[in-house]
Write a protein that holds these residues in place. Structure first.
Motif, PDB file in Angstrom:
ATOM      1  N   LEU A   1     -22.745  14.113  26.089  1.00 45.61           N
ATOM      2  CA  LEU A   1     -23.591  14.327  26.958  1.00 45.61           C
ATOM      3  C   LEU A   1     -24.446  15.366  26.741  1.00 45.61           C
ATOM      4  O   LEU A   1     -25.497  15.455  27.427  1.00 45.61           O
ATOM      5  CB  LEU A   1     -23.368  14.292  27.770  1.00 45.61           C
ATOM      6  N   ASP A   2     -24.023  16.629  26.179  1.00 44.48           N
ATOM      7  CA  ASP A   2     -25.210  17.978  25.587  1.00 44.48           C
ATOM      8  C   ASP A   2     -25.645  18.408  24.584  1.00 44.48           C
ATOM      9  O   ASP A   2     -26.326  19.718  24.663  1.00 44.48           O
ATOM     10  CB  ASP A   2     -23.903  18.936  25.748  1.00 44.48           C
ATOM     11  N   ARG A   3     -26.178  17.262  23.868  1.00 40.52           N
ATOM     12  CA  ARG A   3     -27.289  17.717  23.066  1.00 40.52           C
ATOM     13  C   ARG A   3     -28.065  15.979  22.121  1.00 40.52           C
ATOM     14  O   ARG A   3     -27.172  14.919  22.724  1.00 40.52           O
ATOM     15  CB  ARG A   3     -26.645  18.331  21.420  1.00 40.52           C
ATOM     16  N   GLU A   4     -28.854  16.527  21.598  1.00 45.78           N
ATOM     17  CA  GLU A   4     -29.821  15.098  21.069  1.00 45.78           C
ATOM     18  C   GLU A   4     -28.604  14.573  20.113  1.00 45.78           C
ATOM     19  O   GLU A   4     -27.772  15.175  18.694  1.00 45.78           O
ATOM     20  CB  GLU A   4     -31.137  15.610  19.737  1.00 45.78           C
ATOM     21  N   LEU A   5     -28.395  13.044  20.357  1.00 45.35           N
ATOM     22  CA  LEU A   5     -27.740  11.844  19.175  1.00 45.35           C
ATOM     23  C   LEU A   5     -28.473  12.240  17.911  1.00 45.35           C
ATOM     24  O   LEU A   5     -29.263  12.518  17.266  1.00 45.35           O
ATOM     25  CB  LEU A   5     -28.114  10.798  19.295  1.00 45.35           C
ATOM     26  N   THR A   6     -27.362  12.221  16.368  1.00 45.43           N
ATOM     27  CA  THR A   6     -28.184  12.385  15.831  1.00 45.43           C
ATOM     28  C   THR A   6     -27.836  10.136  14.870  1.00 45.43           C
ATOM     29  O   THR A   6     -27.839   9.900  15.379  1.00 45.43           O
ATOM     30  CB  THR A   6     -26.338  12.792  14.464  1.00 45.43           C
ATOM     31  N   LYS A   7     -28.775  10.303  13.499  1.00 46.29           N
ATOM     32  CA  LYS A   7     -28.550   9.502  13.367  1.00 46.29           C
ATOM     33  C   LYS A   7     -27.466   8.469  13.565  1.00 46.29           C
ATOM     34  O   LYS A   7     -27.786   7.166  13.220  1.00 46.29           O
ATOM     35  CB  LYS A   7     -29.398   9.357  11.995  1.00 46.29           C
TER      36      LYS A   7
ATOM     37  N   ALA B   1     -35.032   6.492  19.703  1.00 43.94           N
ATOM     38  CA  ALA B   1     -33.477   7.022  20.438  1.00 43.94           C
ATOM     39  C   ALA B   1     -33.579   7.958  21.176  1.00 43.94           C
ATOM     40  O   ALA B   1     -33.013   8.454  21.889  1.00 43.94           O
ATOM     41  CB  ALA B   1     -32.525   6.380  19.646  1.00 43.94           C
ATOM     42  N   LYS B   2     -33.849   8.796  19.650  1.00 42.68           N
ATOM     43  CA  LYS B   2     -33.775  10.289  19.667  1.00 42.68           C
ATOM     44  C   LYS B   2     -35.001  10.556  21.151  1.00 42.68           C
ATOM     45  O   LYS B   2     -34.147  11.959  21.514  1.00 42.68           O
ATOM     46  CB  LYS B   2     -34.706  11.371  18.791  1.00 42.68           C
ATOM     47  N   GLN B   3     -36.372  10.396  20.724  1.00 45.04           N
ATOM     48  CA  GLN B   3     -36.821  10.393  21.878  1.00 45.04           C
ATOM     49  C   GLN B   3     -36.406  10.098  23.298  1.00 45.04           C
ATOM     50  O   GLN B   3     -36.851  11.257  24.710  1.00 45.04           O
ATOM     51  CB  GLN B   3     -38.812  10.015  21.773  1.00 45.04           C
ATOM     52  N   CYS B   4     -35.964   9.722  23.109  1.00 49.78           N
ATOM     53  CA  CYS B   4     -35.827   8.636  25.063  1.00 49.78           C
ATOM     54  C   CYS B   4     -33.867   9.175  25.450  1.00 49.78           C
ATOM     55  O   CYS B   4     -33.468   8.642  27.056  1.00 49.78           O
ATOM     56  CB  CYS B   4     -36.108   7.583  25.056  1.00 49.78           C
ATOM     57  N   CYS B   5     -32.875   9.696  24.442  1.00 50.91           N
ATOM     58  CA  CYS B   5     -31.692   9.840  24.676  1.00 50.91           C
ATOM     59  C   CYS B   5     -31.599  10.746  25.522  1.00 50.91           C
ATOM     60  O   CYS B   5     -30.785  10.738  27.001  1.00 50.91           O
ATOM     61  CB  CYS B   5     -31.223  10.811  23.508  1.00 50.91           C
ATOM     62  N   HIS B   6     -32.014  11.967  26.448  1.00 50.79           N
ATOM     63  CA  HIS B   6     -32.269  12.057  27.374  1.00 50.79           C
ATOM     64  C   HIS B   6     -32.682  11.344  28.443  1.00 50.79           C
ATOM     65  O   HIS B   6     -31.456  11.592  29.605  1.00 50.79           O
ATOM     66  CB  HIS B   6     -33.004  13.878  27.381  1.00 50.79           C
ATOM     67  N   ASP B   7     -33.814  11.340  28.923  1.00 52.02           N
ATOM     68  CA  ASP B   7     -34.052   9.769  29.932  1.00 52.02           C
ATOM     69  C   ASP B   7     -33.510   8.889  30.122  1.00 52.02           C
ATOM     70  O   ASP B   7     -32.092   8.592  31.316  1.00 52.02           O
ATOM     71  CB  ASP B   7     -35.048   9.008  29.719  1.00 52.02           C
ATOM     72  N   ILE B   8     -32.410   8.355  29.264  1.00 47.69           N
ATOM     73  CA  ILE B   8     -31.111   7.215  29.332  1.00 47.69           C
ATOM     74  C   ILE B   8     -29.730   8.044  30.836  1.00 47.69           C
ATOM     75  O   ILE B   8     -29.394   7.060  31.189  1.00 47.69           O
ATOM     76  CB  ILE B   8     -30.683   6.639  27.782  1.00 47.69           C
ATOM     77  N   LEU B   9     -29.705   8.621  29.330  1.00 50.48           N
ATOM     78  CA  LEU B   9     -28.874  10.140  30.372  1.00 50.48           C
ATOM     79  C   LEU B   9     -28.687   9.814  31.730  1.00 50.48           C
ATOM     80  O   LEU B   9     -28.273   9.762  32.951  1.00 50.48           O
ATOM     81  CB  LEU B   9     -28.401  10.571  29.428  1.00 50.48           C
TER      82      LEU B   9
ATOM     83  N   ALA C   1     -25.010   2.188  28.062  1.00 54.18           N
ATOM     84  CA  ALA C   1     -23.504   1.177  27.650  1.00 54.18           C
ATOM     85  C   ALA C   1     -22.421   2.884  26.953  1.00 54.18           C
ATOM     86  O   ALA C   1     -21.606   3.193  27.478  1.00 54.18           O
ATOM     87  CB  ALA C   1     -23.236   0.179  27.506  1.00 54.18           C
ATOM     88  N   ALA C   2     -22.737   2.775  26.171  1.00 56.43           N
ATOM     89  CA  ALA C   2     -22.162   4.128  25.541  1.00 56.43           C
ATOM     90  C   ALA C   2     -22.284   5.753  26.043  1.00 56.43           C
ATOM     91  O   ALA C   2     -21.005   6.439  26.200  1.00 56.43           O
ATOM     92  CB  ALA C   2     -22.833   4.431  23.796  1.00 56.43           C
ATOM     93  N   TYR C   3     -23.312   6.000  26.292  1.00 55.11           N
ATOM     94  CA  TYR C   3     -23.452   6.619  27.262  1.00 55.11           C
ATOM     95  C   TYR C   3     -22.596   6.768  28.906  1.00 55.11           C
ATOM     96  O   TYR C   3     -21.681   7.763  28.749  1.00 55.11           O
ATOM     97  CB  TYR C   3     -24.799   7.452  27.876  1.00 55.11           C
ATOM     98  N   HIS C   4     -22.583   5.579  29.242  1.00 57.99           N
ATOM     99  CA  HIS C   4     -22.108   4.937  31.123  1.00 57.99           C
ATOM    100  C   HIS C   4     -20.201   5.534  30.670  1.00 57.99           C
ATOM    101  O   HIS C   4     -19.504   6.460  31.010  1.00 57.99           O
ATOM    102  CB  HIS C   4     -22.202   3.887  31.140  1.00 57.99           C
ATOM    103  N   LEU C   5     -20.217   4.974  29.076  1.00 62.43           N
ATOM    104  CA  LEU C   5     -18.951   5.396  28.808  1.00 62.43           C
ATOM    105  C   LEU C   5     -18.626   6.711  27.942  1.00 62.43           C
ATOM    106  O   LEU C   5     -16.758   6.091  27.555  1.00 62.43           O
ATOM    107  CB  LEU C   5     -18.545   3.390  28.020  1.00 62.43           C
ATOM    108  N   LYS C   6     -18.788   7.511  28.132  1.00 62.58           N
ATOM    109  CA  LYS C   6     -18.910   9.186  27.611  1.00 62.58           C
ATOM    110  C   LYS C   6     -18.058   7.963  25.656  1.00 62.58           C
ATOM    111  O   LYS C   6     -17.798   9.361  25.312  1.00 62.58           O
ATOM    112  CB  LYS C   6     -17.566   9.376  28.508  1.00 62.58           C
ATOM    113  N   LYS C   7     -18.724   7.421  24.868  1.00 62.72           N
ATOM    114  CA  LYS C   7     -18.770   7.036  24.039  1.00 62.72           C
ATOM    115  C   LYS C   7     -19.692   8.114  23.090  1.00 62.72           C
ATOM    116  O   LYS C   7     -19.475   8.376  21.424  1.00 62.72           O
ATOM    117  CB  LYS C   7     -18.667   5.468  23.540  1.00 62.72           C
ATOM    118  N   LEU C   8     -20.611   8.777  23.910  1.00 59.22           N
ATOM    119  CA  LEU C   8     -21.648   9.697  23.145  1.00 59.22           C
ATOM    120  C   LEU C   8     -21.471  10.855  23.842  1.00 59.22           C
ATOM    121  O   LEU C   8     -21.706  11.053  24.846  1.00 59.22           O
ATOM    122  CB  LEU C   8     -22.883   8.786  23.326  1.00 59.22           C
TER     123      LEU C   8
END
Length: 168
Positions: free
Chosen positions: A27-33, A134-142, A18-25
């Motif tokens: 899109l161009d890098r791995e997320l931080t903790k 979350a860091k492992q799957c963030c690109h798959d979720i995006l 949902a956060a990716y969908h709404l561009k709250k995270l």
């Protein structure tokens, strides 16, 4: 249009989707903790929240974004589809609704992190595993979110269920 991201608990991969969908995270890098842990609803829901819809916001195209935890029972989504279809037929409600299953993106670390943190309330073990997962799957979720939005924009169907089995 309404997007509904769903999985077992509705508090980890769905929150990130949902956060990716709404561009709250980003899109161009791995997320931080910090970005992961500050995502709306991430690791905050309890067993009492299963089956409840959580509104996350309106996207850039004016579409509503929700999440729901369905536990193991995929019949929840089928029941919702049947109910929505009934409402559309009886009341001429024609809003397109896209259900997107985020479960296929969830790595083992996130599964175990959710079990320790939400199931056993042992956050000192669970939260680091959730962050790792979350860091492992963030690109798959995006990628899943981008696919979900593409289907939403291109389909003529009024209700679509995406199981997303190819995202792991």
């Amino acid at each position: 249009m309404i997007y509904i991201y769903n999985d077992y608990a509705g508090t980890h991969s769905t929150a990130l989707a949902a956060a990716y969908h709404l561009k709250k995270l980003p899109l161009d890098r791995e997320l931080t903790k910090e970005e992961i842990l500050n995502t709306d609803y991430f690791n905050k829901l309890t067993k009492d929240d299963f089956g409840k819809f959580f509104f996350h916001g309106i996207d850039e195209d004016g579409n509503s974004v929700y999440t729901i935890g369905r536990k193991r029972n995929k019949l929840v989504v089928q029941a919702l589809v049947n109910f929505i279809t009934l409402l559309q037929e009886k009341h001429s409600h024609h809003e397109k609704i896209i259900f997107s299953n985020t479960s296929p993106t969830v790595p083992f670390a996130m599964t175990m992190g959710g079990f320790f943190s939400r199931g056993l309330h042992i956050d000192f073990i669970g939260v680091p595993l959730l962050v790792l997962g979350a860091k492992q799957c963030c690109h798959d979720i995006l990628r899943l979110v981008e696919f979900t939005k593409q289907i939403g924009q291109s389909t003529e169907k009024k209700v679509v269920v995406l199981e997303n089995q190819n995202f792991k």
